[in-house]
Design a protein around this motif. Structure first.
Motif, short mmCIF file in Angstrom:
data_model
loop_
_atom_site.label_atom_id
_atom_site.label_comp_id
_atom_site.label_asym_id
_atom_site.label_seq_id
_atom_site.Cartn_x
_atom_site.Cartn_y
_atom_site.Cartn_z
N ARG A 117 -5.40 -2.17 2.76
CA ARG A 117 -5.57 -1.24 1.63
C ARG A 117 -5.13 -1.89 0.33
O ARG A 117 -5.84 -1.82 -0.69
CB ARG A 117 -4.74 0.03 1.88
N GLU A 118 -3.97 -2.53 0.35
CA GLU A 118 -3.48 -3.16 -0.87
C GLU A 118 -4.37 -4.34 -1.28
O GLU A 118 -4.64 -4.54 -2.46
CB GLU A 118 -2.04 -3.65 -0.67
N ASP A 123 -10.52 -5.37 -5.91
CA ASP A 123 -11.39 -4.57 -6.78
C ASP A 123 -10.91 -4.61 -8.24
O ASP A 123 -11.72 -4.62 -9.17
CB ASP A 123 -11.44 -3.13 -6.28
N ALA A 124 -9.60 -4.61 -8.43
CA ALA A 124 -9.06 -4.66 -9.79
C ALA A 124 -9.44 -5.97 -10.48
O ALA A 124 -9.82 -5.97 -11.66
CB ALA A 124 -7.54 -4.51 -9.75
N ALA A 142 -0.55 1.30 -9.33
CA ALA A 142 -0.41 2.08 -8.10
C ALA A 142 0.13 1.20 -6.97
O ALA A 142 0.98 1.65 -6.17
CB ALA A 142 -1.77 2.67 -7.71
N VAL A 143 -0.34 -0.04 -6.89
CA VAL A 143 0.20 -0.97 -5.89
C VAL A 143 1.67 -1.25 -6.17
O VAL A 143 2.50 -1.27 -5.25
CB VAL A 143 -0.60 -2.29 -5.88
N ARG A 144 2.00 -1.42 -7.44
CA ARG A 144 3.39 -1.71 -7.84
C ARG A 144 4.33 -0.60 -7.39
O ARG A 144 5.44 -0.87 -6.88
CB ARG A 144 3.44 -1.88 -9.36
N ASP A 146 7.68 0.98 -0.64
CA ASP A 146 7.37 1.71 0.59
C ASP A 146 6.65 0.84 1.62
O ASP A 146 6.31 1.33 2.70
CB ASP A 146 6.51 2.95 0.29
N TRP A 147 6.41 -0.42 1.30
CA TRP A 147 5.74 -1.30 2.25
C TRP A 147 6.59 -1.46 3.52
O TRP A 147 7.81 -1.61 3.44
CB TRP A 147 5.48 -2.67 1.65
N THR A 148 5.93 -1.43 4.64
CA THR A 148 6.60 -1.63 5.91
C THR A 148 6.54 -3.10 6.29
O THR A 148 5.46 -3.67 6.42
CB THR A 148 5.93 -0.79 7.02
#
Length: 317
Positions: free
Chosen positions: A70-71, A77-78, A144-146, A151-153
């Motif tokens: 997802r990231e 895309d960015a 949004a990624v930042r 919360d990244w596992t």
């Protein structure tokens, strides 16, 4: 701090720090500098995003696949929406390098007329980029990624967290190298370039811990990435000239032939260096990198350990 894992950090700490730094750099470029120098700002932002994606690939074995993908999609895309302005600038730089390298082979007026057309197209791209919402949209996606970084596992630690990603990058690059040797098509070489950049960025991250041997190998990967980047830029210019999208009162066919000649030179050199970069089989590469990592960690621990009792005994008898 620099884009590297420091010897006094855990892998988790280094990963999170580097991830945040690259995202902050990209956001800053697209927020603060895009109106002042849009092409340079876009170039710097896209470079930071590429580093971020390579970082995620290095940690692929330690992150849930769904989360990482997802990231990675968001980052891809960015950056993709900003590529047009950079390509327009790169074609001018590539044409200038070609004219300087082969001065006298063609009339300078041939290059000048083509350059004038490319500059006009570049200026239009710049205006369109500044006027569009692409930069703002990219900032939103990167922001949004930042926010999600904390919360990244991430599971596991130490070498076990990075070995799988590094092995995958090396194996994918070695396979892409084999395909490039047998097929000099643009797509095959562009794919190899991406995999080489992954290896370069990942080895660069590890050089402080792994030491000078790995630093030297990272320099080789960097040189190879630059050669493949020059080849790709020439391919983009070739496509624009041969495809009829650039119209100039000049001998375009002669420039296209010169591009073909230069690309053959670059590709021959890239294959020679590629043979050195990918000389080992993947498992042997991973084992050697593990030994360098372990030795570097032990060295760092030894340098920072304190032995007050032994010091007292040595100085006071």
């Amino acid at each position: 701090m620099a884009y590297r894992f420091e010897a006094d950090e855990t892998v988790h700490e280094a990963f999170a720090r580097c991830a945040v730094e690259q995202l902050d750099d990209a956001i800053r470029e697209l927020s603060d500098r895009i109106s002042e120098d849009p092409v340079d700002a876009v170039h710097a932002a896209r470079k930071a995003v590429k580093k971020e994606r390579s970082l995620l690939r290095l940690m692929r074995a330690a992150m849930p696949a769904k989360q990482r993908r997802r990231e990675n999609r968001t980052l891809r895309d960015a950056a993709r929406g900003l590529s047009g302005a950079r390509d327009a600038e790169a074609m001018i730089e590539t044409l200038d390098q070609l004219s300087e390298r082969y001065v006298g082979q063609l009339p300078q007026s041939t290059f000048d007329r083509i350059r004038e057309t490319l500059v006009g197209a570049r200026d239009e791209q710049r205006k369109a980029l500044v006027a569009s919402a692409l930069g703002v949209r990219a900032v939103g996606e990167l922001g949004a990624v930042r926010v999600r970084v904390e919360d990244w596992t991430v599971t596991g630690g130490g070498w076990g967290a990075i070995e799988g990603g590094l092995l995958r990058s090396y194996r994918d690059g070695r396979r892409a190298y084999a395909r490039a040797r047998s097929d000099r098509g643009v797509e095959e070489w562009h794919e190899w370039r991406k995999r080489v950049k992954d290896l370069w960025y990942e080895q660069r991250l590890l050089t402080v811990v792994c030491g000078p041997v790995v630093k030297g190998q990272a320099k080789d990967a960097h040189l190879l990435a630059d050669l493949l980047g020059d080849d790709h830029d020439l391919a983009v210019l070739h496509r624009a000239l041969a495809g009829g999208t650039v119209h100039a009162p000049a001998d375009i066919d002669a420039v296209v032939r010169l591009i073909d000649y230069r690309r053959a030179e670059l590709q021959d050199e890239a294959l020679w260096i590629g043979a050195r970069v990918y000389a080992e089989k993947p498992k042997a590469f991973a084992r050697r990198m593990r030994r360098h990592w372990k030795a570097g960690r032990r060295h760092a621990t030894a340098l920072t350990s304190h032995r007050p009792k032994q010091l007292a005994e040595a100085t006071h008898g």
